[in-house]
Design a protein around this motif. Structure first.
Motif, PDB file in Angstrom:
ATOM      1  N   LYS A 279     -33.252 -23.848 -10.787  1.00 49.07           N
ATOM      2  CA  LYS A 279     -33.279 -24.230  -9.362  1.00 49.07           C
ATOM      3  C   LYS A 279     -33.084 -25.751  -9.216  1.00 49.07           C
ATOM      4  N   PHE A 280     -33.718 -26.520 -10.093  1.00 50.01           N
ATOM      5  CA  PHE A 280     -33.567 -27.978 -10.029  1.00 50.01           C
ATOM      6  C   PHE A 280     -32.115 -28.399 -10.284  1.00 50.01           C
ATOM      7  N   ILE A 281     -31.492 -27.752 -11.267  1.00 51.38           N
ATOM      8  CA  ILE A 281     -30.094 -28.096 -11.596  1.00 51.38           C
ATOM      9  C   ILE A 281     -29.183 -27.698 -10.427  1.00 51.38           C
ATOM     10  N   LYS A 282     -29.432 -26.502  -9.883  1.00 52.08           N
ATOM     11  CA  LYS A 282     -28.613 -26.039  -8.743  1.00 52.08           C
ATOM     12  C   LYS A 282     -28.746 -26.992  -7.567  1.00 52.08           C
ATOM     13  N   ASP A 283     -29.968 -27.446  -7.292  1.00 49.58           N
ATOM     14  CA  ASP A 283     -30.188 -28.347  -6.153  1.00 49.58           C
ATOM     15  C   ASP A 283     -29.406 -29.648  -6.313  1.00 49.58           C
ATOM     16  N   ILE A 284     -29.346 -30.147  -7.561  1.00 49.95           N
ATOM     17  CA  ILE A 284     -28.581 -31.388  -7.792  1.00 49.95           C
ATOM     18  C   ILE A 284     -27.099 -31.128  -7.509  1.00 49.95           C
ATOM     19  N   LEU A 285     -26.599 -29.991  -7.981  1.00 49.60           N
ATOM     20  CA  LEU A 285     -25.181 -29.675  -7.745  1.00 49.60           C
ATOM     21  C   LEU A 285     -24.902 -29.519  -6.247  1.00 49.60           C
ATOM     22  N   LEU A 286     -25.836 -28.884  -5.540  1.00 48.83           N
ATOM     23  CA  LEU A 286     -25.657 -28.714  -4.091  1.00 48.83           C
ATOM     24  C   LEU A 286     -25.631 -30.054  -3.381  1.00 48.83           C
ATOM     25  N   SER A 287     -26.518 -30.959  -3.787  1.00 47.70           N
ATOM     26  CA  SER A 287     -26.571 -32.270  -3.122  1.00 47.70           C
ATOM     27  C   SER A 287     -25.274 -33.045  -3.376  1.00 47.70           C
ATOM     28  N   VAL A 288     -24.709 -32.868  -4.572  1.00 49.03           N
ATOM     29  CA  VAL A 288     -23.448 -33.553  -4.889  1.00 49.03           C
ATOM     30  C   VAL A 288     -22.306 -32.949  -4.064  1.00 49.03           C
ATOM     31  N   ASP A 289     -22.287 -31.610  -3.951  1.00 48.36           N
ATOM     32  CA  ASP A 289     -21.254 -30.939  -3.135  1.00 48.36           C
ATOM     33  C   ASP A 289     -21.321 -31.406  -1.689  1.00 48.36           C
TER      34      ASP A 289
END
Ligand SMILES: O=P(O)(O)O[C@@H]1[C@@H](OP(=O)(O)O)[C@H](OP(=O)(O)O)[C@H](O)[C@H](OP(=O)(O)O)[C@H]1OP(=O)(O)O
Ligand SMILES: Nc1ncnc2c1ncn2[C@@H]1O[C@H](COP(=O)(O)OP(=O)(O)O)[C@@H](O)[C@H]1O
Length: 303
Positions: A279-289
């Protein structure tokens, strides 16, 4: 000639005459068998795991290849000691950034001694192990501003709360100076290449999660996920697909001194921690997107 590993980020370190792992020039990592039952326990795990046909091949690749045990001169000068001989998972990288994340909401497990239980639960509560189901144990990153490695201080790492862990995961994939993150927030410049993409960290973590959802062979207590990527390629990056592949982001599991037989039961402790970490990794990717969207939308809108 055996030497102290340059890229080790956690665990017992062979410095100042202490016992710790060594590496050779042929890509082998020698981990001393700890004197108590832990060393033997870990070698038994590797023996069992390596020959276990129930473990699919695509899962075997997330573990260092095991080459048995060997008597070698120990790093503490105490003479020849048995060592696990493993593939050195960072050999072959020129400038690897490496992070060790210990997975699980507890590092103790049934039937440990009272003393060990107390030691573990204290650390678990003081770190994010209890609150998040994982804790960052250590990391080093290639500092692109300084062209040298930057190593997170162990005392600070073990003091992270949830925000600290999130910041560390952002720093790990950033090009601005890790030393200045109080002044300049990590820019996550490499998040898409390292965490994202068809061969990135997220895809690998999801593949592991699929296995952990059904595997009942082992319980991986106190075990770590190592994340590794190559900075050399990113430095020379032109942005095409070949360069993305060249980041060579890898997930490996390490430290099996406390693995138990799964006895037909899902490893909820590891699985839960892994889901939280994902979830933490996904959140970082979402914030970058999202950032990319806001940066590009005015142009797309013709503004
Ligand atoms: O020695 P310490 O206090 O640094 O603790 C080691 C831990 O370091 P930490 O402080 O949590 O980063 C260390 O954790 P990492 O590998 O650094 O995540 C291990 O838990 C190690 O125990 P074992 O070899 O897995 O049985 C731990 O070693 P033991 O103290 O249990 O020998
Ligand atoms: N096979 C390996 N190849 C390269 N580095 C490794 C390997 N195994 C462990 N390491 C490094 O050593 C560190 C400690 O390993 P670990 O097995 O957890 O030791 P300990 O039992 O002392 O905690 C890891 O964080 C990683 O940096």
């Amino acid at each position: 000639m055996l030497k102290v590993p340059e890229h080790q980020v956690a665990g017992h370190i062979a410095s100042d005459g202490k016992l710790g792992p060594l590496v050779d020039d042929e890509g082998r990592f020698f981990k001393p068998l700890q004197g108590d039952s832990r060393g033997e326990h870990e070698s038994n795990f590797y023996e069992s795991f390596t020959s276990n046909k129930k473990v699919p091949d695509h899962i075997h690749r997330y573990f260092p290849v095991y080459h048995g045990t060997q008597l070698v001169e120990a790093s503490d000068g105490s003479g020849k000691l048995p060592h696990l001989v493993l593939d050195d998972v960072v050999s072959g990288y020129s400038n690897p950034s490496v992070m060790d994340v210990k997975i699980g909401s507890r590092t103790w497990y049934p039937d440990v001694s009272e003393g060990y239980f107390k030691k573990c639960i204290k650390k678990d509560r003081e770190t994010t192990t209890v609150s998040l189901g994982f804790r960052v144990s250590g990391f080093k990153i290639f500092d692109h501003q300084e062209s040298s490695f930057w190593r997170a201080e162990k005392k600070l790492v073990l003091g992270y709360n949830a925000d600290g862990a999130r910041l560390a995961l952002r720093k790990f994939v950033s090009s601005n100076s890790p030393a200045d993150s109080n002044l300049t927030p990590p820019n996550c410049a490499f998040a898409s290449e390292v965490y994202g993409g068809s061969n990135g960290i997220l895809v690998q973590l999801l593949e592991l999660k699929d296995w952990f959802e059904t595997q009942t062979l082992y319980h991986f207590n106190s075990c770590s996920i190592l994340m590794i990527y190559e900075n050399e390629s990113i430095l020379m990056k032109g942005g095409d697909d070949d360069d993305v592949q060249a980041a060579r982001a890898q997930v490996k599991l390490v430290d099996f001194a406390h693995v138990l037989d799964g006895n037909g039961v899902i490893d909820h402790n590891f699985l839960g921690g892994l889901c939280s970490f994902i979830k933490f990794i996904k959140d970082i990717l979402l914030s970058v997107d999202k950032r990319h969207e806001t940066e590009t939308s005015p142009l797309e809108n013709g503004n």
